[in-house]
Write a protein that holds these residues in place. Structure first.
Motif, short mmCIF file in Angstrom:
data_model
loop_
_atom_site.label_atom_id
_atom_site.label_comp_id
_atom_site.label_asym_id
_atom_site.label_seq_id
_atom_site.Cartn_x
_atom_site.Cartn_y
_atom_site.Cartn_z
N SER A 297 0.97 -1.22 0.02
CA SER A 297 -0.18 0.02 0.11
C SER A 297 0.98 1.03 0.08
CB SER A 297 -1.02 -0.02 1.20
OG SER A 297 -0.24 0.26 2.41
N LEU A 298 2.08 1.07 0.47
CA LEU A 298 2.79 2.18 0.22
C LEU A 298 3.99 2.23 -0.64
CD1 LEU A 298 3.93 2.17 4.38
CD2 LEU A 298 2.32 3.68 2.99
N ILE B 216 -17.37 -3.19 -0.28
CA ILE B 216 -15.88 -2.91 -0.64
C ILE B 216 -15.27 -4.18 -1.18
CG2 ILE B 216 -15.04 -3.78 1.78
CD1 ILE B 216 -14.11 -0.60 -0.19
N GLY B 217 -15.73 -5.37 -0.88
CA GLY B 217 -15.13 -6.55 -1.34
C GLY B 217 -15.13 -6.68 -2.96
N ARG B 218 -16.23 -6.29 -3.45
CA ARG B 218 -16.11 -6.15 -4.92
C ARG B 218 -14.88 -5.29 -5.38
NH1 ARG B 218 -19.12 -7.97 -9.01
NH2 ARG B 218 -19.26 -6.94 -11.08
N VAL B 219 -14.96 -4.18 -4.73
CA VAL B 219 -13.78 -3.00 -5.24
C VAL B 219 -12.53 -3.77 -5.11
CG1 VAL B 219 -12.92 -0.90 -4.53
CG2 VAL B 219 -15.40 -1.16 -4.58
N LEU B 220 -12.34 -4.48 -3.88
CA LEU B 220 -11.13 -4.95 -3.80
C LEU B 220 -10.61 -6.07 -4.98
CD1 LEU B 220 -10.79 -5.93 -0.01
CD2 LEU B 220 -9.14 -4.80 -1.07
N TYR B 221 -11.67 -6.78 -5.40
CA TYR B 221 -11.58 -7.73 -6.59
C TYR B 221 -11.24 -7.21 -7.62
CZ TYR B 221 -12.89 -11.08 -10.14
OH TYR B 221 -12.72 -11.96 -11.31
N TRP C 289 -2.33 -3.17 -7.53
CA TRP C 289 -2.14 -3.70 -6.06
C TRP C 289 -1.70 -2.68 -4.99
CZ3 TRP C 289 0.96 -8.75 -6.28
CH2 TRP C 289 0.42 -9.92 -7.12
N PRO C 290 -1.14 -1.57 -5.39
CA PRO C 290 -1.08 -0.57 -4.26
C PRO C 290 -2.44 -0.18 -3.71
CG PRO C 290 0.57 -0.28 -5.91
CD PRO C 290 -0.27 -1.40 -6.44
N VAL C 291 -3.29 0.36 -4.76
CA VAL C 291 -4.56 0.94 -4.30
C VAL C 291 -5.45 -0.06 -3.70
CG1 VAL C 291 -6.74 1.85 -5.41
CG2 VAL C 291 -4.52 2.54 -6.02
N ALA C 292 -5.36 -1.55 -4.08
CA ALA C 292 -5.92 -2.38 -3.40
C ALA C 292 -5.81 -2.96 -2.18
CB ALA C 292 -6.02 -3.71 -4.40
N SER C 293 -4.46 -2.80 -1.81
CA SER C 293 -3.74 -3.03 -0.50
C SER C 293 -4.24 -1.91 0.28
CB SER C 293 -2.42 -3.16 -0.74
OG SER C 293 -1.74 -4.09 -1.51
N THR C 294 -4.29 -0.65 -0.19
CA THR C 294 -4.65 0.55 0.73
C THR C 294 -6.24 0.57 0.86
OG1 THR C 294 -3.07 1.78 -0.63
CG2 THR C 294 -4.71 2.96 0.70
N VAL C 295 -6.79 -0.06 0.03
CA VAL C 295 -8.26 -0.34 0.57
C VAL C 295 -8.58 -1.15 1.62
CG1 VAL C 295 -10.51 -1.33 -0.44
CG2 VAL C 295 -9.28 0.36 -1.83
#
Length: 304
Positions: free
Chosen positions: A42-43, A258-263, A272-278
Protein backbone atom coordinates in the motif's frame (compact mmCIF):
# COMPACT_ATOMS: atom_id res chain seq x y z
CA UNK A 1 12.94 -35.90 45.89
CA UNK A 2 12.83 -32.09 45.96
CA UNK A 3 15.11 -31.96 42.91
CA UNK A 4 12.79 -34.23 40.92
CA UNK A 5 9.80 -32.12 41.92
CA UNK A 6 11.55 -29.00 40.66
CA UNK A 7 12.36 -30.75 37.39
CA UNK A 8 8.71 -31.72 37.03
CA UNK A 9 7.59 -28.12 37.63
CA UNK A 10 10.10 -26.79 35.11
CA UNK A 11 9.00 -29.28 32.47
CA UNK A 12 5.34 -28.46 33.17
CA UNK A 13 6.06 -24.74 32.78
CA UNK A 14 7.95 -25.41 29.56
CA UNK A 15 4.98 -27.33 28.14
CA UNK A 16 2.62 -24.58 29.30
CA UNK A 17 4.73 -21.93 27.58
CA UNK A 18 4.87 -24.03 24.41
CA UNK A 19 1.08 -24.45 24.37
CA UNK A 20 0.53 -20.72 24.94
CA UNK A 21 3.04 -19.90 22.19
CA UNK A 22 1.09 -21.85 19.55
CA UNK A 23 -1.76 -19.29 19.08
CA UNK A 24 0.75 -16.42 19.09
CA UNK A 25 2.75 -18.16 16.40
CA UNK A 26 -0.47 -18.71 14.45
CA UNK A 27 -1.31 -14.98 14.65
CA UNK A 28 2.21 -14.05 13.63
CA UNK A 29 2.20 -16.39 10.64
CA UNK A 30 -1.31 -15.82 9.30
CA UNK A 31 -2.13 -12.27 10.43
CA UNK A 32 0.84 -10.06 11.23
CA UNK A 33 3.12 -11.17 8.38
CA UNK A 34 0.38 -10.87 5.69
CA UNK A 35 -0.71 -7.56 7.22
CA UNK A 36 2.78 -6.07 6.94
CA UNK A 37 3.14 -7.40 3.39
CA UNK A 38 -0.12 -5.72 2.38
CA UNK A 39 0.93 -2.55 4.23
CA UNK A 40 4.22 -2.54 2.33
CA UNK A 41 2.40 -2.79 -1.00
CA UNK A 42 0.00 0.00 0.00
CA UNK A 43 3.00 2.31 0.49
CA UNK A 44 4.36 1.50 -2.97
CA UNK A 45 3.71 2.98 -6.40
CA UNK A 46 1.92 1.26 -9.25
CA UNK A 47 4.26 0.34 -12.11
CA UNK A 48 3.94 -1.78 -15.22
CA UNK A 49 5.93 -4.77 -14.07
CA UNK A 50 5.56 -8.09 -12.32
CA UNK A 51 4.67 -7.63 -9.51
CA UNK A 52 3.01 -4.32 -10.39
CA UNK A 53 4.41 -2.14 -7.61
CA UNK A 54 7.68 -0.37 -6.79
CA UNK A 55 10.18 -1.68 -4.27
CA UNK A 56 10.12 -0.35 -0.74
CA UNK A 57 13.88 -0.68 -0.24
CA UNK A 58 16.33 0.18 -3.01
CA UNK A 59 20.12 0.38 -3.16
CA UNK A 60 22.08 3.04 -4.97
CA UNK A 61 25.19 2.59 -7.11
CA UNK A 62 27.46 3.14 -4.12
CA UNK A 63 25.52 0.76 -1.89
CA UNK A 64 23.34 3.35 -0.15
CA UNK A 65 20.00 2.05 1.01
CA UNK A 66 16.90 4.09 0.19
CA UNK A 67 13.46 3.54 1.74
CA UNK A 68 10.65 5.01 -0.36
CA UNK A 69 7.24 5.45 1.29
CA UNK A 70 4.44 6.72 -0.92
CA UNK A 71 1.20 7.85 0.74
CA UNK A 72 -0.48 8.93 -2.50
CA UNK A 73 -2.73 5.87 -2.44
CA UNK A 74 -4.30 6.90 0.87
CA UNK A 75 -4.80 10.44 -0.46
CA UNK A 76 -6.35 8.98 -3.60
CA UNK A 77 -8.92 7.04 -1.56
CA UNK A 78 -9.86 10.21 0.28
CA UNK A 79 -10.20 12.28 -2.89
CA UNK A 80 -12.17 9.72 -4.92
CA UNK A 81 -15.74 9.57 -3.58
CA UNK A 82 -16.22 6.06 -5.02
CA UNK A 83 -14.22 4.50 -2.22
CA UNK A 84 -15.65 6.23 0.84
CA UNK A 85 -19.18 5.84 -0.56
CA UNK A 86 -18.45 2.13 -0.98
CA UNK A 87 -17.13 1.95 2.59
CA UNK A 88 -20.26 3.66 3.89
CA UNK A 89 -22.53 1.39 1.84
CA UNK A 90 -20.68 -1.70 3.10
CA UNK A 91 -21.02 -0.51 6.70
CA UNK A 92 -24.70 0.29 6.17
CA UNK A 93 -25.50 -3.14 4.76
CA UNK A 94 -23.43 -4.97 7.38
CA UNK A 95 -25.03 -3.02 10.27
CA UNK A 96 -28.55 -3.69 8.97
CA UNK A 97 -27.67 -7.35 8.42
CA UNK A 98 -26.28 -7.63 11.97
CA UNK A 99 -29.43 -6.10 13.47
CA UNK A 100 -31.66 -8.43 11.43
CA UNK A 101 -29.57 -11.45 12.42
CA UNK A 102 -29.88 -10.41 16.07
CA UNK A 103 -33.66 -9.95 15.83
CA UNK A 104 -34.02 -13.34 14.16
CA UNK A 105 -31.33 -15.22 16.04
CA UNK A 106 -32.13 -14.15 19.61
CA UNK A 107 -35.63 -15.73 19.78
CA UNK A 108 -34.33 -18.86 18.06
CA UNK A 109 -31.39 -19.17 20.46
CA UNK A 110 -33.67 -18.54 23.45
CA UNK A 111 -36.14 -21.16 22.25
CA UNK A 112 -33.38 -23.74 21.70
CA UNK A 113 -31.85 -23.06 25.13
CA UNK A 114 -35.22 -23.50 26.87
CA UNK A 115 -36.26 -26.69 25.01
CA UNK A 116 -35.88 -30.26 26.25
CA UNK A 117 -32.51 -32.01 25.73
CA UNK A 118 -33.78 -34.14 22.83
CA UNK A 119 -35.45 -31.25 21.02
CA UNK A 120 -32.40 -29.09 21.73
CA UNK A 121 -30.13 -31.48 19.85
CA UNK A 122 -32.51 -31.61 16.87
CA UNK A 123 -32.82 -27.81 16.71
CA UNK A 124 -29.06 -27.31 16.95
CA UNK A 125 -28.62 -29.82 14.14
CA UNK A 126 -31.07 -27.82 12.01
CA UNK A 127 -29.06 -24.65 12.67
CA UNK A 128 -25.79 -26.33 11.68
CA UNK A 129 -27.25 -28.35 8.78
CA UNK A 130 -26.86 -25.59 6.10
CA UNK A 131 -23.07 -25.72 6.60
CA UNK A 132 -23.11 -29.24 5.16
CA UNK A 133 -24.04 -27.75 1.78
CA UNK A 134 -21.70 -25.71 -0.38
CA UNK A 135 -21.87 -21.97 0.31
CA UNK A 136 -22.02 -21.19 -3.42
CA UNK A 137 -24.90 -23.61 -3.99
CA UNK A 138 -26.89 -21.97 -1.21
CA UNK A 139 -26.32 -18.50 -2.68
CA UNK A 140 -27.20 -19.70 -6.19
CA UNK A 141 -30.42 -21.17 -4.77
CA UNK A 142 -31.48 -17.69 -3.71
CA UNK A 143 -31.05 -16.51 -7.31
CA UNK A 144 -33.73 -18.99 -8.34
CA UNK A 145 -35.96 -17.89 -5.48
CA UNK A 146 -35.62 -14.11 -5.94
CA UNK A 147 -35.53 -13.86 -9.76
CA UNK A 148 -38.32 -12.06 -11.65
CA UNK A 149 -39.57 -15.44 -12.85
CA UNK A 150 -38.40 -17.15 -9.69
CA UNK A 151 -40.23 -19.25 -7.14
CA UNK A 152 -41.31 -16.40 -4.85
CA UNK A 153 -42.74 -14.22 -7.63
CA UNK A 154 -44.48 -17.19 -9.27
CA UNK A 155 -46.04 -18.10 -5.91
CA UNK A 156 -47.23 -14.54 -5.21
CA UNK A 157 -48.69 -14.20 -8.73
CA UNK A 158 -50.36 -17.62 -8.41
CA UNK A 159 -51.97 -16.59 -5.11
CA UNK A 160 -53.23 -13.37 -6.69
CA UNK A 161 -51.28 -11.13 -4.28
CA UNK A 162 -49.41 -9.33 -7.09
CA UNK A 163 -50.03 -8.88 -10.82
CA UNK A 164 -46.47 -8.32 -11.96
CA UNK A 165 -43.15 -9.70 -10.69
CA UNK A 166 -41.48 -7.72 -7.92
CA UNK A 167 -37.89 -6.68 -8.57
CA UNK A 168 -35.97 -8.46 -5.80
CA UNK A 169 -32.84 -9.87 -7.41
CA UNK A 170 -29.86 -7.54 -7.96
CA UNK A 171 -31.03 -5.14 -5.24
CA UNK A 172 -30.00 -4.26 -1.69
CA UNK A 173 -32.87 -6.45 -0.50
CA UNK A 174 -31.41 -9.55 -2.17
CA UNK A 175 -27.98 -8.87 -0.68
CA UNK A 176 -29.48 -8.41 2.78
CA UNK A 177 -31.44 -11.64 2.45
CA UNK A 178 -28.33 -13.53 1.36
CA UNK A 179 -26.15 -12.14 4.16
CA UNK A 180 -28.78 -12.72 6.87
CA UNK A 181 -29.47 -16.25 5.66
CA UNK A 182 -25.76 -17.06 5.54
CA UNK A 183 -24.65 -15.53 8.83
CA UNK A 184 -27.62 -15.98 11.16
CA UNK A 185 -26.19 -19.30 12.49
CA UNK A 186 -23.11 -17.36 13.62
CA UNK A 187 -25.46 -15.21 15.70
CA UNK A 188 -27.51 -18.10 17.07
CA UNK A 189 -24.68 -20.31 18.34
CA UNK A 190 -22.90 -17.82 20.70
CA UNK A 191 -26.28 -16.56 21.92
CA UNK A 192 -27.40 -20.12 22.63
CA UNK A 193 -24.21 -20.87 24.58
CA UNK A 194 -24.71 -17.71 26.66
CA UNK A 195 -28.45 -18.13 27.28
CA UNK A 196 -28.06 -21.76 28.27
CA UNK A 197 -25.80 -20.74 31.18
CA UNK A 198 -28.33 -18.29 32.64
CA UNK A 199 -29.39 -18.90 36.23
CA UNK A 200 -33.19 -19.17 36.11
CA UNK A 201 -33.47 -18.61 39.85
CA UNK A 202 -32.74 -14.91 39.19
CA UNK A 203 -35.81 -14.75 36.94
CA UNK A 204 -37.89 -16.52 39.57
CA UNK A 205 -36.74 -14.11 42.25
CA UNK A 206 -37.62 -11.12 40.06
CA UNK A 207 -41.05 -12.62 39.34
CA UNK A 208 -41.67 -13.15 43.07
CA UNK A 209 -40.90 -9.48 43.62
CA UNK A 210 -43.61 -8.55 41.13
CA UNK A 211 -41.59 -7.96 37.94
CA UNK A 212 -43.48 -8.61 34.70
CA UNK A 213 -42.02 -10.94 32.02
CA UNK A 214 -41.02 -8.07 29.73
CA UNK A 215 -39.36 -6.24 32.63
CA UNK A 216 -37.44 -9.41 33.54
CA UNK A 217 -36.34 -9.81 29.94
CA UNK A 218 -35.26 -6.17 29.59
CA UNK A 219 -33.51 -5.74 32.93
CA UNK A 220 -32.10 -9.22 33.57
CA UNK A 221 -31.98 -11.44 30.49
CA UNK A 222 -30.58 -8.93 28.01
CA UNK A 223 -27.79 -7.60 30.31
CA UNK A 224 -26.75 -11.12 31.27
CA UNK A 225 -26.66 -12.25 27.63
CA UNK A 226 -24.82 -9.14 26.43
CA UNK A 227 -21.52 -11.07 25.93
CA UNK A 228 -23.32 -13.45 23.56
CA UNK A 229 -24.96 -10.53 21.74
CA UNK A 230 -21.60 -8.82 21.26
CA UNK A 231 -19.84 -12.02 20.16
CA UNK A 232 -22.59 -12.90 17.68
CA UNK A 233 -22.74 -9.35 16.33
CA UNK A 234 -18.99 -9.31 15.72
CA UNK A 235 -19.13 -12.72 14.02
CA UNK A 236 -21.75 -11.34 11.64
CA UNK A 237 -20.62 -7.74 11.19
CA UNK A 238 -16.94 -8.34 10.41
CA UNK A 239 -17.30 -10.89 7.55
CA UNK A 240 -20.43 -9.16 6.21
CA UNK A 241 -18.52 -5.88 5.76
CA UNK A 242 -15.93 -7.52 3.50
CA UNK A 243 -18.36 -9.90 1.78
CA UNK A 244 -17.76 -10.42 -1.95
CA UNK A 245 -19.63 -13.50 -3.19
CA UNK A 246 -23.12 -12.53 -2.01
CA UNK A 247 -23.05 -8.92 -3.38
CA UNK A 248 -21.55 -10.21 -6.61
CA UNK A 249 -24.14 -12.95 -7.21
CA UNK A 250 -27.27 -11.47 -5.62
CA UNK A 251 -26.36 -7.82 -6.20
CA UNK A 252 -25.22 -8.33 -9.77
CA UNK A 253 -22.94 -5.29 -9.73
CA UNK A 254 -25.77 -2.97 -8.68
CA UNK A 255 -24.86 -3.19 -5.00
CA UNK A 256 -21.30 -1.95 -4.58
CA UNK A 257 -19.48 -3.23 -1.51
CA UNK A 258 -15.84 -3.01 -0.57
CA UNK A 259 -15.16 -6.69 -1.29
CA UNK A 260 -16.07 -6.21 -4.95
CA UNK A 261 -13.89 -3.09 -5.15
CA UNK A 262 -10.97 -5.09 -3.79
CA UNK A 263 -11.54 -7.78 -6.41
CA UNK A 264 -11.71 -5.21 -9.22
CA UNK A 265 -8.53 -3.42 -8.14
CA UNK A 266 -6.51 -6.61 -7.70
CA UNK A 267 -7.69 -8.61 -10.72
CA UNK A 268 -9.20 -6.24 -13.27
CA UNK A 269 -7.17 -3.05 -12.81
CA UNK A 270 -4.04 -4.87 -11.54
CA UNK A 271 -3.49 -1.90 -9.23
CA UNK A 272 -2.10 -3.74 -6.23
CA UNK A 273 -1.05 -0.62 -4.24
CA UNK A 274 -4.56 0.89 -4.34
CA UNK A 275 -6.14 -2.49 -3.59
CA UNK A 276 -3.82 -2.97 -0.62
CA UNK A 277 -4.67 0.52 0.62
CA UNK A 278 -8.38 -0.31 0.42
CA UNK A 279 -7.72 -3.48 2.44
CA UNK A 280 -5.68 -1.62 5.09
CA UNK A 281 -8.35 1.05 5.56
CA UNK A 282 -11.04 -1.63 5.83
CA UNK A 283 -9.00 -3.46 8.46
CA UNK A 284 -8.54 -0.26 10.46
CA UNK A 285 -12.27 0.50 10.28
CA UNK A 286 -13.01 -2.92 11.76
CA UNK A 287 -10.16 -3.34 14.25
CA UNK A 288 -9.98 0.11 15.85
CA UNK A 289 -13.61 0.10 17.17
CA UNK A 290 -13.04 -3.41 18.54
CA UNK A 291 -9.85 -2.33 20.31
CA UNK A 292 -11.57 0.73 21.79
CA UNK A 293 -14.46 -1.42 22.99
CA UNK A 294 -12.12 -3.92 24.63
CA UNK A 295 -10.20 -1.04 26.23
CA UNK A 296 -13.36 0.41 27.79
CA UNK A 297 -14.51 -3.06 28.84
CA UNK A 298 -11.20 -3.65 30.60
CA UNK A 299 -11.51 -0.28 32.37
CA UNK A 300 -15.05 -1.12 33.54
CA UNK A 301 -13.86 -4.52 34.78
CA UNK A 302 -11.04 -2.86 36.76
CA UNK A 303 -13.46 -0.33 38.23
CA UNK A 304 -15.73 -3.13 39.44
Amino acid sequence: MLYRFRQFLESARAWQSAIVAVPYFWLLLFFLIPFFLVLKISLAEYIVASPPFSKLIQFGEEGQMYITLIFDNFVFLWEDDLYYKTYLNSLRISIISTILCLLIGYPIAYGIARSTPTVKKILLLMVILPFWTSFLLRVYAWIGLLADQGTINDLLIGLGIIDQPIKMLYTDFAVLVGIVYTYVPFMILPLFANIERLDLTVHEAAADLGAKPFTIFRTITIPLTMPGIIAGSLLVFIPATGEFVIPDLLGGGNVLMIGRVLYSEFNLNQDWPVASTVAIVLLLLLVIPMMLYQHYQAKEAEAE
